[in-house]
Design an enzyme around this catalytic site. Sequence first.
Site, PDB file in Angstrom:
ATOM      1  N   THR A  35      -3.824   1.865  -2.802  1.00  0.00           N
ATOM      2  CA  THR A  35      -3.331   0.549  -3.017  1.00  0.00           C
ATOM      3  C   THR A  35      -3.756  -0.193  -4.091  1.00  0.00           C
ATOM      4  O   THR A  35      -4.805   0.399  -4.756  1.00  0.00           O
ATOM      5  CB  THR A  35      -3.757  -0.334  -1.555  1.00  0.00           C
ATOM      6  OG1 THR A  35      -2.893  -1.625  -1.625  1.00  0.00           O
ATOM      7  CG2 THR A  35      -5.196  -0.756  -1.777  1.00  0.00           C
ATOM      8  N   GLY A  84       0.547  -1.164   4.970  1.00  0.00           N
ATOM      9  CA  GLY A  84       0.937  -2.595   5.512  1.00  0.00           C
ATOM     10  C   GLY A  84      -0.347  -3.372   5.895  1.00  0.00           C
ATOM     11  O   GLY A  84      -0.308  -3.961   6.868  1.00  0.00           O
ATOM     12  N   GLY A  85      -1.436  -3.348   5.024  1.00  0.00           N
ATOM     13  CA  GLY A  85      -2.406  -4.226   5.284  1.00  0.00           C
ATOM     14  C   GLY A  85      -3.130  -3.909   6.604  1.00  0.00           C
ATOM     15  O   GLY A  85      -3.374  -2.872   7.136  1.00  0.00           O
ATOM     16  N   THR A 130       0.709  -1.269  -0.022  1.00  0.00           N
ATOM     17  CA  THR A 130       0.000   0.066  -0.140  1.00  0.00           C
ATOM     18  C   THR A 130       0.801   1.260  -0.053  1.00  0.00           C
ATOM     19  O   THR A 130       2.206   0.981   0.340  1.00  0.00           O
ATOM     20  CB  THR A 130      -0.976   0.036   1.433  1.00  0.00           C
ATOM     21  OG1 THR A 130      -1.556  -1.194   1.345  1.00  0.00           O
ATOM     22  CG2 THR A 130      -2.051   1.097   1.333  1.00  0.00           C
TER      23      THR A 130
END
Length: 531
Positions: free
Chosen positions: A362, A426-427, A344
């Site tokens: 993202t 970072g999800g 992202t």
Amino acid sequence: MPVSAPPFLAEHFTIQREVVTGRHGIVATQHQMASEIGVQVLEAGGNAVDGAVAAALVLGVVEPWMSGIGGGGFMLVADAATGRVHEVDYGMVAPKAVDPSHYPIIEGDSGHDALFSWPRVMDDRNQIGPFSVAVPGAVAGLALAAERFGSMPWAELVGPAANLATRGLPVTWSTTLEIAAGADTLRLFESSANVYLPNGLPPVAPDAHRPIWLAMGGLSATLNRLADAGARDFYEGDIAAAIIHDMQAAGGVMSAADLATYQAEVRAVTGVPHRGALIHASSGLNGGPTFQRAMQHAAEQLDPRDGLTAPTYLAWAEALAEAYEHRLDKLGHSGDMVSRDACTTHLSVVDRHGNMVSLTSTVLERFGSRLVLPETGMLMNNGMFWFDPRQGRPNSLQAGRRPLANMSPVVATKDGKPWFALGAAGGRRIVPAVFQLTSLLADFGLSLDQAFQTPRLDLSGENSILADHRLDPTILAALGERFDVTQTYDSVGMEEFAKPQAVMQEGEQQYGAVALALPMARAIAAEPIIA
């Protein structure tokens, strides 16, 4: 519960970055070239939104595995004159012809080091290739933000990205590592391999300090067309026709109507009072509600007089555990842990007037669907992988629906003025990072530099903690009495923690900071503008 030792690590460098200071605007992004372009826009008279839009488009060229015009995202815009904050929602949407039966579940978990441990779908088609692609919203969202809140013409904001795409992707050592990590699936598509795997191998610059430039196929022409014809061409014009031609030739179901009916949304954001500030987070199908839930818990349970000691870290962990229990049960994501390959982009901007932008975008996983469309040169997202392939769940795959994302840009205001703007890449690990940084700034009064240097923990599902190895043993012991704790490092090439970017203004002074472990990230301050 036992506290596990840190994993083997080949290097143990201590990484430090100086926080950038200024008074005429700062752009903090994951790539130096994007920050430079953003600052040039500010110096040319553009505001924070202009700088953010131009920088976001450049990021799609210089780190396309993270974001780009084939993806989507969320942006918060804070007005220094009024203190009001608005959200621009340009999340991705499932095509209307999507049929859940086209994603049959087979034995095993999702493959290719997947971001979510969903049950595996036949041919990994929800993760890789044309069936994984959702309708992209990036162009609509950036254009809407520029129209509603910007001050410069759209063509001038797209131009720098188009020029860079004409020159090509700058290949540094970190670029080579990213492409090498995705090579096993990029090679599945001829159009993708032609761009990213010349001669069948990841490109390597002969001199680590002098990049080579990798041709990006049709992306330059697409961006130039976008600048000349306007953003709606992406959804209803020649670019749209090229996208649909390539998608359908690849076997996808996205239609011209999917693009033509896509609309980004703007909505006002109500701040939540927190120790004299108002904390504004993204809303809807993203990480914002989970972030705010954790902040509410922290406001009730955390005592700033404890300082950065075991009770504070335990209060953070308990807040995240409760917030993620609610998220995983009610909002749709599986309880399985996220992998290390969440890719992202986040950027934060403040201009000379104090207006701020916090923008996260993202293509979902590294290189998204791994599919480059031959005619447009666009790398497409794999947004369909956000959906649970099982039916009857809160986030089940469904035609025309927006999935639950993890992005969580945040803006804080104080005394009616923007105070700080932050977010992270970072999800699922985005929310824990943004939550702790917000707490460090708002609860403990740390400077931006101190907050970014402070060791963090990650708890984003299953009551399991990843803890920075620098944490005091007494903190680790207290966490270990309640949670499974594994010590780890925040280091270059490791994705154990989310990677934040932030800007702050206090009085006349502005500050900018970027993630310690992102090698190309940089915050740059604008030079004084002489009237």
